[in-house]
Design a protein around this motif. Structure first.
Motif, short mmCIF file in Angstrom:
data_model
loop_
_atom_site.label_atom_id
_atom_site.label_comp_id
_atom_site.label_asym_id
_atom_site.label_seq_id
_atom_site.Cartn_x
_atom_site.Cartn_y
_atom_site.Cartn_z
N ASP A 152 0.83 -1.20 0.00
CA ASP A 152 0.00 0.00 0.00
C ASP A 152 0.86 1.25 0.00
O ASP A 152 1.95 1.25 0.59
N PHE A 153 0.36 2.31 -0.59
CA PHE A 153 0.92 3.64 -0.31
C PHE A 153 -0.09 4.71 -0.70
O PHE A 153 -1.02 4.48 -1.48
N ALA A 154 0.11 5.88 -0.13
CA ALA A 154 -0.71 7.05 -0.47
C ALA A 154 0.21 8.25 -0.56
O ALA A 154 1.17 8.37 0.22
N GLY A 155 -0.05 9.12 -1.53
CA GLY A 155 0.80 10.29 -1.69
C GLY A 155 0.30 11.20 -2.79
O GLY A 155 -0.90 11.23 -3.10
N THR A 156 1.23 11.92 -3.40
CA THR A 156 0.90 12.94 -4.39
C THR A 156 1.64 12.67 -5.69
O THR A 156 2.84 12.36 -5.67
N VAL A 157 0.95 12.79 -6.80
CA VAL A 157 1.57 12.59 -8.11
C VAL A 157 2.62 13.68 -8.34
O VAL A 157 2.33 14.88 -8.24
N ALA A 158 3.84 13.24 -8.65
CA ALA A 158 4.94 14.18 -8.95
C ALA A 158 5.11 14.37 -10.46
O ALA A 158 5.46 15.46 -10.93
N ASP A 159 4.88 13.30 -11.22
CA ASP A 159 5.04 13.36 -12.67
C ASP A 159 4.15 12.28 -13.28
O ASP A 159 4.01 11.19 -12.71
N SER A 160 3.55 12.57 -14.44
CA SER A 160 2.62 11.61 -15.04
C SER A 160 2.54 11.78 -16.54
O SER A 160 2.47 12.90 -17.05
N SER A 161 2.53 10.65 -17.25
CA SER A 161 2.20 10.63 -18.67
C SER A 161 0.89 9.87 -18.89
O SER A 161 0.53 9.57 -20.02
N HIS A 162 0.18 9.58 -17.80
CA HIS A 162 -1.11 8.89 -17.85
C HIS A 162 -2.21 9.93 -17.96
O HIS A 162 -2.22 10.94 -17.26
N ALA A 163 -3.19 9.66 -18.83
CA ALA A 163 -4.23 10.65 -19.12
C ALA A 163 -5.09 11.01 -17.91
O ALA A 163 -5.64 12.11 -17.84
N ASP A 164 -5.19 10.11 -16.94
CA ASP A 164 -6.10 10.34 -15.81
C ASP A 164 -5.45 11.06 -14.63
O ASP A 164 -6.15 11.40 -13.67
#
Length: 329
Positions: A66-78
């Motif tokens: 498990d983990f929870a956090g904040t997106v730092a970088d993304s190439s995913h559309a969602d």
């Protein structure tokens, strides 16, 4: 650079725990990079940390399912930077590097956006255990079990799955009977909402006959083994059991009589590969139906360095409630 708990395989197949500083380039492929705020400790994590169960096939390895956090970088559309996310399952922490690190790179399809009203810390106080509890409640509901149906039994009630299940069911208006082998946990379980405490010894022996007195309209079972066999013999007509764990063993010695004569349902709950729409529903329900004041009373604070010791404790049934691992420091 980021801090991580890394497992290495030593001579003779023994697993060793190391605390290391890693470069982001070491992370596996994935289309979303997450700054991890919190993780947690589940029974499966205990097995991985101790090198048991052949859950990890390749080392070195970062565990943490498990983990929870904040997106730092993304190439995913969602997903975009700044999105708050949670991850449970998908063999992360087993086949894929997991949450016992300050950064994680995974497939965006594995992530769920954290519902408003839940913090990253609360998400990991819930974790896979709590998310599995909600899947179990949803399964009982889908099979017609409602508060008026009768009492719901929760086995292993002082553990992670059981604690959250007791709190959710009580808030939804069910009468909850909590099974525990720890007399000192009575006040804790009563505070979560249990209306009855069932000593573990009452259900520890194999059933003496295929059908016993009808006692339970439903059950969320985290124990398995002999206790599950005993519970099946005590289910009410058209009752349902959501099976979520095997802390008491993976064998089930019973008969088909409860299924044939009482129409009992045995429902398997898989949290690992559960389809994303059902995951999203479960997390929305958790934000609404889990009393967060009760959640705070379940939490045990930990850091990465505490995990090797806690792994042994959770495998021996000595961890009460939910372990929250702080990765921000």
């Amino acid at each position: 650079m980021f801090h991580a708990l890394m497992l290495h395989e030593a001579e003779g197949g023994k697993v060793e725990v190391h605390f290391e500083e890693l470069e982001i380039e070491r992370l596996p492929e994935g289309d979303v990079l997450v700054e991890v705020d919190y993780s947690t400790l589940n029974y499966k994590d205990g097995l991985v940390l101790k090198g048991l169960g052949r859950l990890v096939r390749s080392y070195p390895h970062i565990p943490g399912v498990d983990f929870a956090g904040t997106v730092a970088d993304s190439s995913h559309a969602d997903f975009k930077p700044g999105d708050r996310v949670v991850l449970n399952g998908w063999r992360v922490g087993e086949l894929h590097w997991g949450g016992y690190a300050q950064k994680a790179r995974v497939k965006g399809d594995w992530l769920v956006k954290l519902p408003s009203g839940l913090t990253s810390r609360q998400a990991m106080a819930i974790g896979t255990a709590g998310y599995t509890s909600m899947l179990s409640v949803m399964a009982l509901e889908a099979h017609g079990i409602e508060p008026a149906s009768g009492p719901i039994l929760v086995t292993g009630a002082a553990g992670g799955v059981g604690s959250v299940a007791v709190a959710i069911l009580a808030k939804l208006g069910y009468r909850v009977a909590a099974v525990t082998g720890r007399p000192e946990a009575k006040a804790y379980l009563t505070d979560l909402g249990a209306s009855e405490i069932v000593p573990r010894d009452e259900l520890a022996e194999p059933p003496s006959r295929p059908l016993d007195k009808e006692r339970w309209a439903g059950c969320i079972d985290a124990v398995g083994g002999t206790m599950l066999a005993r519970v099946l013999s005590q289910m009410a007509y058209r009752g349902s059991v959501a099976a979520v764990g095997l802390a008491g063993g993976n064998e089930l010695n019973t008969t088909v009589i409860p299924f044939l004569l009482r129409g009992v349902n045995l429902l398997g709950i898989d949290s690992v590969m559960c389809p994303k729409p059902q995951r999203e529903t479960a997390w929305q329900r958790l934000a609404k139906d889990l009393p967060l004041d009760k959640l705070a009373g379940m939490e045990v604070d930990a850091t990465l360095t505490d995990l090797p010791g806690l792994a042994g404790d959770i495998l021996q049934g000595k961890v009460r409630g939910r372990v929250v691992v702080d990765l921000k420091g």
